[in-house]
Motif scaffolding. Structure first.
Motif, short mmCIF file in Angstrom:
data_model
loop_
_atom_site.label_atom_id
_atom_site.label_comp_id
_atom_site.label_asym_id
_atom_site.label_seq_id
_atom_site.Cartn_x
_atom_site.Cartn_y
_atom_site.Cartn_z
N ARG A 41 -5.82 18.06 6.64
CA ARG A 41 -5.47 16.94 7.33
C ARG A 41 -5.21 15.54 6.69
O ARG A 41 -4.15 14.99 6.88
CB ARG A 41 -6.29 16.67 8.76
CG ARG A 41 -5.68 15.72 9.56
CD ARG A 41 -6.53 15.72 11.09
NE ARG A 41 -6.10 14.76 11.84
CZ ARG A 41 -4.96 14.88 12.59
NH1 ARG A 41 -4.10 16.16 12.67
NH2 ARG A 41 -4.74 13.96 13.53
N THR A 42 -5.98 15.17 6.05
CA THR A 42 -5.93 13.89 5.20
C THR A 42 -6.31 14.04 3.67
O THR A 42 -7.23 14.77 3.30
CB THR A 42 -7.03 12.99 5.87
OG1 THR A 42 -6.92 12.95 7.44
CG2 THR A 42 -7.00 11.63 5.21
N HIS A 43 -5.70 13.44 2.99
CA HIS A 43 -5.84 13.66 1.66
C HIS A 43 -5.86 11.99 0.97
O HIS A 43 -5.14 11.19 1.47
CB HIS A 43 -4.49 14.08 0.84
CG HIS A 43 -4.60 15.60 1.05
ND1 HIS A 43 -4.91 16.67 0.24
CD2 HIS A 43 -4.12 16.32 2.19
CE1 HIS A 43 -4.78 17.84 0.61
NE2 HIS A 43 -4.18 17.64 1.96
N ALA A 44 -6.77 11.81 0.05
CA ALA A 44 -6.90 10.61 -0.74
C ALA A 44 -5.72 10.11 -1.35
O ALA A 44 -5.15 11.02 -1.83
CB ALA A 44 -7.97 10.52 -1.30
N PHE A 45 -5.25 8.75 -1.17
CA PHE A 45 -4.14 8.40 -1.91
C PHE A 45 -4.79 7.05 -2.90
O PHE A 45 -5.58 6.48 -2.31
CB PHE A 45 -3.23 7.83 -1.11
CG PHE A 45 -1.62 7.85 -1.67
CD1 PHE A 45 -1.06 9.08 -1.75
CD2 PHE A 45 -1.23 6.81 -2.15
CE1 PHE A 45 0.21 8.85 -2.39
CE2 PHE A 45 -0.10 6.60 -2.90
CZ PHE A 45 0.91 7.77 -2.74
N PRO A 46 -4.42 7.18 -4.14
CA PRO A 46 -4.91 5.83 -4.86
C PRO A 46 -4.65 4.50 -4.25
O PRO A 46 -3.64 4.13 -4.06
CB PRO A 46 -4.06 6.02 -6.12
CG PRO A 46 -2.91 7.02 -6.01
CD PRO A 46 -3.30 7.78 -4.83
N SER A 47 -5.63 3.75 -4.33
CA SER A 47 -5.48 2.41 -3.73
C SER A 47 -6.14 1.17 -4.31
O SER A 47 -7.29 1.41 -4.82
CB SER A 47 -6.42 2.22 -2.24
OG SER A 47 -6.24 1.02 -1.76
N PRO A 48 -5.30 0.32 -5.11
CA PRO A 48 -6.09 -0.91 -5.87
C PRO A 48 -6.84 -1.56 -4.65
O PRO A 48 -6.58 -1.95 -3.79
CB PRO A 48 -4.87 -1.59 -6.20
CG PRO A 48 -3.54 -1.39 -5.18
CD PRO A 48 -4.05 0.11 -4.64
N ASN A 49 -7.95 -2.12 -5.27
CA ASN A 49 -9.07 -2.79 -4.60
C ASN A 49 -8.69 -4.13 -4.88
O ASN A 49 -9.47 -4.71 -5.74
CB ASN A 49 -10.55 -2.36 -4.70
CG ASN A 49 -11.49 -3.02 -3.77
OD1 ASN A 49 -11.15 -3.57 -2.72
ND2 ASN A 49 -12.74 -2.94 -4.05
N PHE A 50 -8.04 -5.04 -3.96
CA PHE A 50 -7.83 -6.32 -4.35
C PHE A 50 -8.71 -7.40 -3.50
O PHE A 50 -8.65 -8.22 -3.75
CB PHE A 50 -6.32 -6.78 -3.96
CG PHE A 50 -5.48 -6.16 -4.93
CD1 PHE A 50 -5.36 -6.21 -6.19
CD2 PHE A 50 -4.23 -5.23 -4.38
CE1 PHE A 50 -4.14 -5.67 -6.97
CE2 PHE A 50 -3.09 -4.81 -5.16
CZ PHE A 50 -3.22 -4.87 -6.59
N GLY A 51 -9.56 -6.65 -2.52
CA GLY A 51 -10.13 -7.45 -1.83
C GLY A 51 -9.40 -8.19 -0.85
O GLY A 51 -8.21 -7.85 -0.31
N GLU A 52 -10.24 -9.33 -0.34
CA GLU A 52 -9.54 -10.32 0.62
C GLU A 52 -9.84 -11.61 0.08
O GLU A 52 -10.68 -12.02 -0.52
CB GLU A 52 -10.01 -10.09 2.10
CG GLU A 52 -9.72 -8.56 2.54
CD GLU A 52 -10.54 -8.34 3.90
OE1 GLU A 52 -10.16 -7.29 4.37
OE2 GLU A 52 -11.50 -9.02 4.19
N PHE A 53 -9.01 -12.67 0.65
CA PHE A 53 -9.15 -14.08 0.55
C PHE A 53 -9.01 -14.86 1.69
O PHE A 53 -8.14 -14.13 2.44
CB PHE A 53 -8.44 -14.56 -0.68
CG PHE A 53 -7.05 -14.44 -0.61
CD1 PHE A 53 -6.23 -15.48 -0.22
CD2 PHE A 53 -6.22 -13.23 -1.02
CE1 PHE A 53 -4.93 -15.28 -0.25
CE2 PHE A 53 -4.98 -13.24 -1.17
CZ PHE A 53 -4.12 -14.23 -0.59
N GLU A 54 -9.34 -15.93 1.84
CA GLU A 54 -9.00 -17.03 2.97
C GLU A 54 -8.27 -18.16 2.76
O GLU A 54 -8.48 -18.58 1.57
CB GLU A 54 -10.44 -17.16 3.61
CG GLU A 54 -11.06 -16.07 4.49
CD GLU A 54 -12.19 -16.56 5.23
OE1 GLU A 54 -12.29 -17.85 5.45
OE2 GLU A 54 -12.80 -15.66 5.97
N ILE A 55 -7.32 -18.45 3.41
CA ILE A 55 -6.66 -19.78 3.10
C ILE A 55 -6.71 -20.71 4.54
O ILE A 55 -6.12 -20.21 5.63
CB ILE A 55 -5.18 -19.70 2.98
CG1 ILE A 55 -5.16 -18.68 1.72
CG2 ILE A 55 -4.42 -20.98 2.87
CD1 ILE A 55 -3.47 -18.60 1.18
#
Length: 300
Positions: free
Chosen positions: A119-133
């Motif tokens: 039902r669900t397959h992993a897909f590559p994801s770059p881990n950019f994180g988060e930032f605040e402005i």
């Protein structure tokens, strides 16, 4: 309260950019053929499914995922064009190609389900994180979606201006037989349109799935619904309308989910489409486009 409104609106803007990436492909095809390609979402799913299947078989990197998704999305779109739309170029039939694309939709979904047995397959994801402005939270991958849709829109507009391709497309839209008589390669222009739409959709598919870190067999249905609704809101066949429609839909859905709950997101979306069909069936810009075309024909 104001910061919350800005945060929700910004999240909706970034979500809408994903919808706009899909809607651009729908709008490009409709602008040439004046017919809806119902198999477009499933064509994009095929690209992602083949990438996952290749990774399971031989192992590929993130770049391999990107190239495979874009390539096979474009190939699937050409397959749809050859079997559904090419046989009806120059005819007045508008229902037959749509019905044929619906049949191909089912076929491509079935193939994708075989390539994605889970039902669900992993897909590559770059881990950019988060930032605040200024206390506003921003995810870099969402910002990337927004920048990509703007870049692709500008690129397509520049491509259409090259050697008067936009005029050739208008000629094919109005009268394919006459365009052929004037020396235009109608078949090749039709194929190129689907290749461009498939390439844009493939890029959008990779960005969307990499942001979600997963792909499911329902992605084809999701992209078909979201792309069609964004195009209808913006204006059928208008490229900048597809951009506006996608962004508008994303902002509306996000605010609706915040006000009424996530379970009412889709209900709110269908209500919005219903209201547009009643009060502004041409979409945000489609009515103006139709009026301009009608006035141009009158001057001729």
């Amino acid at each position: 309260m104001f910061l919350d409104f800005i945060q929700i609106s910004l999240d909706g803007l970034f979500t809408g950019s994903s919808y706009a990436l899909i809607a651009l492909g729908f709008a490009l095809i409709f602008s040439v053929h004046r017919r809806v390609n119902l198999a477009y979402g499933s064509s994009l799913l095929i690209g992602a499914a083949v990438a996952v299947s290749l990774d399971n078989a031989i192992g590929i990197t993130g770049i391999g995922y990107f190239l495979t998704t874009v390539l096979f999305s474009a190939i699937a779109c050409v397959y749809v064009e050859r079997f559904c739309f090419a046989p009806h170029l120059g005819t007045n039939s508008s229902i037959t190609p749509m019905v044929a694309s619906f049949a191909i939709w089912m076929q491509l979904d079935e193939i994708s389900s075989k390539l994605l047995p889970q039902r669900t397959h992993a897909f590559p994801s770059p881990n950019f994180g988060e930032f605040e402005i200024g206390n506003i939270l921003i995810r870099p991958e969402q910002l990337l979606h927004f920048l990509c849709v703007l870049f692709l829109l500008i690129l397509v507009f520049q491509l259409l201006k090259y050697k008067n391709i936009d005029l050739q497309l208008k000629a094919i839209t109005e009268n394919p037989n006459l365009a052929f008589s004037l020396g235009l390669n109608v078949q090749w222009i039709s194929i190129a349109t689907f290749i461009i739409a498939g390439t844009m959709g493939g890029i959008g598919t990779f960005l969307i799935l990499s942001a979600d870190s997963q792909v499911t067999p329902l992605f084809g249905l999701w992209s078909t619904f979201k792309g069609l609704m964004a195009m209808m809101i913006g204006g059928m066949g208008s490229l900048h309308g597809a951009l506006l429609g996608g962004l508008f839909l994303g902002i509306f859905e996000t605010h609706a989910a915040n006000l009424f709950g996530a379970e009412y997101r889709d209900i709110s979306t269908f209500t919005l489409i219903f209201l547009f069909l009643i009060f502004r069936p041409g979409g945000l810009v489609g009515t103006n486009v139709y009026r301009d075309d009608h006035m141009a024909k009158g001057r001729l």
